[in-house]
Design a protein around this motif. Structure first.
Motif, PDB file in Angstrom:
ATOM      1  N   LEU A 186       0.175   9.595   0.347  1.00 37.37           N
ATOM      2  CA  LEU A 186      -1.160   9.697   0.228  1.00 37.37           C
ATOM      3  C   LEU A 186      -1.227  11.276   0.166  1.00 37.37           C
ATOM      4  O   LEU A 186      -0.993  11.835   1.066  1.00 37.37           O
ATOM      5  N   ASP A 217      -4.137  14.394   0.720  1.00 34.43           N
ATOM      6  CA  ASP A 217      -5.184  14.637   1.963  1.00 34.43           C
ATOM      7  C   ASP A 217      -6.623  14.054   1.543  1.00 34.43           C
ATOM      8  O   ASP A 217      -7.038  13.474   2.607  1.00 34.43           O
ATOM      9  N   SER A 218      -6.987  13.933   0.510  1.00 37.32           N
ATOM     10  CA  SER A 218      -8.063  13.382   0.047  1.00 37.32           C
ATOM     11  C   SER A 218      -8.181  11.713  -0.290  1.00 37.32           C
ATOM     12  O   SER A 218      -9.128  11.313  -0.243  1.00 37.32           O
ATOM     13  N   ASP A 219      -7.070  11.268  -0.147  1.00 34.45           N
ATOM     14  CA  ASP A 219      -6.784   9.899  -0.373  1.00 34.45           C
ATOM     15  C   ASP A 219      -7.162   8.825   0.621  1.00 34.45           C
ATOM     16  O   ASP A 219      -7.237   9.157   1.882  1.00 34.45           O
ATOM     17  N   GLU A 220      -7.468   7.775   0.407  1.00 29.72           N
ATOM     18  CA  GLU A 220      -8.100   6.688   1.365  1.00 29.72           C
ATOM     19  C   GLU A 220      -6.889   5.862   2.093  1.00 29.72           C
ATOM     20  O   GLU A 220      -6.383   5.242   1.157  1.00 29.72           O
ATOM     21  N   PRO A 221      -6.640   6.067   3.404  1.00 27.19           N
ATOM     22  CA  PRO A 221      -5.776   5.054   3.621  1.00 27.19           C
ATOM     23  C   PRO A 221      -5.819   3.556   3.288  1.00 27.19           C
ATOM     24  O   PRO A 221      -7.043   3.258   3.470  1.00 27.19           O
ATOM     25  N   GLY A 222      -4.883   3.075   3.225  1.00 32.06           N
ATOM     26  CA  GLY A 222      -5.035   1.643   2.924  1.00 32.06           C
ATOM     27  C   GLY A 222      -5.613   1.257   1.263  1.00 32.06           C
ATOM     28  O   GLY A 222      -5.600   0.107   1.067  1.00 32.06           O
ATOM     29  N   ARG A 223      -5.654   2.147   0.700  1.00 28.47           N
ATOM     30  CA  ARG A 223      -6.076   1.769  -0.901  1.00 28.47           C
ATOM     31  C   ARG A 223      -4.819   1.265  -1.614  1.00 28.47           C
ATOM     32  O   ARG A 223      -3.647   1.495  -1.126  1.00 28.47           O
ATOM     33  N   ARG A 252       0.845  -1.229   0.097  1.00 26.03           N
ATOM     34  CA  ARG A 252       0.025   0.048   0.171  1.00 26.03           C
ATOM     35  C   ARG A 252       0.792   1.277  -0.039  1.00 26.03           C
ATOM     36  O   ARG A 252       2.297   1.332   0.542  1.00 26.03           O
TER      37      ARG A 252
END
Length: 169
Positions: free
Chosen positions: A34, A36-42, A28
């Protein structure tokens, strides 16, 4: 009883496409990568991996397109240049032997599995399991000890919450 600590069934890594797809499935982006708008763990995208490789092109001389990475993932392209293999390995933080050596691929797959387990579980439990395994205990014995530790914790917590302050003295 199923022994969940015996060798876990891992996907076969018999092609470059399977090995690359495994990395996309398991590795990951770091918090620094990442936005600010990114989803953690994507998962990483082909574009992000291409950008990582292309960003280092000044030092490595290697560039790659997101489309080509997609072709490698699908098995449409299956014979990349050695420089691409090295760049892909670097982008994912693995040894380049992962892509060409079955034993290296298995070791790295085992390491990734352990890291994933560390993230999902209490690190102390994983450390205990490793210490027990290092001391020659079987996977079944290790599981029994883990179950005893969990049970002892539950008993201790139940005793602490059910007793009055005077009883705990």
């Amino acid at each position: 009883m199923v022994d969940r600590h015996t060798e876990q069934e891992l996907p076969p890594l018999d092609t470059l496409a399977a090995r690359l797809e495994y990395l996309f499935d398991e590795i990951r982006p770091t918090p620094d990568e990442l936005g600010d708008s990114d989803e953690p763990g994507r998962k990483y995208t082909n574009r992000e991996i291409a950008d990582k490789i292309n960003h280092a092109a000044a030092e490595t001389g290697v560039t790659i397109s997101a489309a080509y990475i997609g072709e490698l993932r699908r098995g449409v392209a299956s014979d990349p240049r050695t420089s691409h293999v090295r760049a892909l390995a670097t982008a994912f933080g693995v040894n380049s032997g992962y892509f060409v050596d079955d034993a290296a691929a298995r070791r790295i797959q085992d390491q990734i599995t352990l890291l994933s387990e560390l993230r999902r579980m209490d690190v102390k439990q994983v450390a205990l399991r490793q210490v027990l395994a290092d001391n020659g205990l079987s996977a079944t014995d290790t599981q029994l000890i883990e179950q005893m530790v969990v049970r002892l914790r539950a008993v201790a917590e139940a005793g602490a919450t059910s007793s009055t302050p005077d009883e705990r003295k």
